[in-house]
Enzyme design. Structure first.
Site, short mmCIF file in Angstrom:
data_model
loop_
_atom_site.label_atom_id
_atom_site.label_comp_id
_atom_site.label_asym_id
_atom_site.label_seq_id
_atom_site.Cartn_x
_atom_site.Cartn_y
_atom_site.Cartn_z
N PHE A 1 -5.29 -7.86 -3.29
CA PHE A 1 -4.08 -9.07 -2.82
C PHE A 1 -3.46 -9.68 -3.64
O PHE A 1 -2.27 -9.87 -4.03
CB PHE A 1 -5.12 -9.08 -1.57
N TYR B 1 -9.75 10.33 8.46
CA TYR B 1 -8.31 10.11 8.18
C TYR B 1 -7.16 9.94 8.90
O TYR B 1 -6.71 8.58 9.12
CB TYR B 1 -7.38 11.67 6.96
#
Length: 307
Positions: free
Chosen positions: A55, A139
């Protein structure tokens, strides 16, 4: 001029977006990906080595570049790998997207996120944008979780669902079902091809153009972007065989249950593309046209490598 930052620029779609962005004088382009820049053209844009799961690093790059648009193509997209390592999939496919959402909200950035037909279970395809998702593998579940985070956010957002992207990059570093089947059959290798799944394969150039059109038009919401031809996977490989005059006796056609893959796959997906046709003036190539384009690109790469 619109400033567009892309994540995952070293991937197949990322490199095609780079091609399209460099051809558009109205776009100031920033390419980001992990590691060194793989695109053959190094001038005319900024390249930054970026890991979007970090981040602080991502925040610094966004502050420095001040993009109007972020197109997020970065993903852990190997379906079986996600099934084997859901923690890694969660980190890349969900948590990293949350990073981009937070920054897009803070800096008033239009976030365009790439998603997948695997958010659907494959029982009712082809699908429209407002059909109810029901993923059947890790997924798909993680891509849907990222979609929900985006839809619940306050940023300007677009979600682009796509299907089975194929194409060629200059260093041949990215494979897909077309190149995989072509190369294996040319080398006399036996390949197993599933005969009970249906998809609408998407030419990477078409998808790249659609993503940039959305950026320039500030098209918001969910869009389905794929090719226009619905094939079984066997029919798709048969078309590759026919186009390149390959030997089909190396193809072993099997049912999904016989392949023993880690992750379940939807049986029949495909998209209804009316929204993209209407809102984006989307005109996808046929699969046959896509194969011709790939053939031309491979010949060009071959000529360059022989110089």
């Amino acid at each position: 001029m619109k400033k567009v930052l892309i994540t995952g620029s070293n991937g197949l779609l990322g490199q095609k977006i780079t091609d399209a962005a460099l051809a558009d004088a109205n776009i100031a382009y920033i390419a980001t990906s992990r590691g060194a820049n793989r695109h053959p053209v190094k001038k005319g844009y900024i390249y930054i080595d970026l890991d979007i799961t970090d981040f602080e690093q991502t925040e610094n790059i966004v502050k420095e570049c001040s993009p109007d648009v972020i197109i997020n193509t970065a993903a852990m997209a190997n379906v079986d790998a996600c099934e084997r390592d859901p923690v890694a999939s969660q980190k890349v496919n969900v948590e990293a997207v949350a990073n981009l959402i937070a920054l897009s909200e803070r800096f008033n950035i239009h976030l365009i996120h790439l998603s997948t037909d695997f958010v659907f279970d494959g029982d009712e395809g082809p699908y429209m944008e407002d059909d109810e998702p029901n993923p059947i593998n890790v997924y798909g579940k993680h891509k849907l979780a990222a979609e929900k985070l985006i839809k619940d956010s306050s940023c300007i957002w677009s979600i682009v669902r796509t299907i089975l992207v194929y194409g060629v990059v200059n260093d041949l570093s990215r494979t897909n079902i077309v190149l995989w089947s072509k190369n294996a059959l040319e080398n006399g290798q036996t390949i197993k091809v599933v005969n009970d799944q249906w998809r609408m394969p998407t030419l990477a150039e078409d998808l790249a153009k659609a993503c940039l059109t959305m950026a320039m038009k500030k098209a918001e919401g969910i869009y389905h972007i794929s090719g226009k031809d619905l094939f079984s996977i066997c029919e798709l490989v048969d078309a590759v065989v026919e186009h390149w005059h390959l030997e089909s006796s190396y193809i072993c056609k099997e049912r999904s249950s016989e392949l023993k893959q880690n992750a379940l796959r939807p049986k029949r997906t495909g998209f209804i593309l009316d929204k993209a046709y209407d809102k984006l003036d989307y005109v996808p190539h046929s699969f046959g046209e896509g194969l011709k384009l790939i053939e031309e690109q491979l010949k060009k790469i071959g000529k360059q490598s022989s110089l």
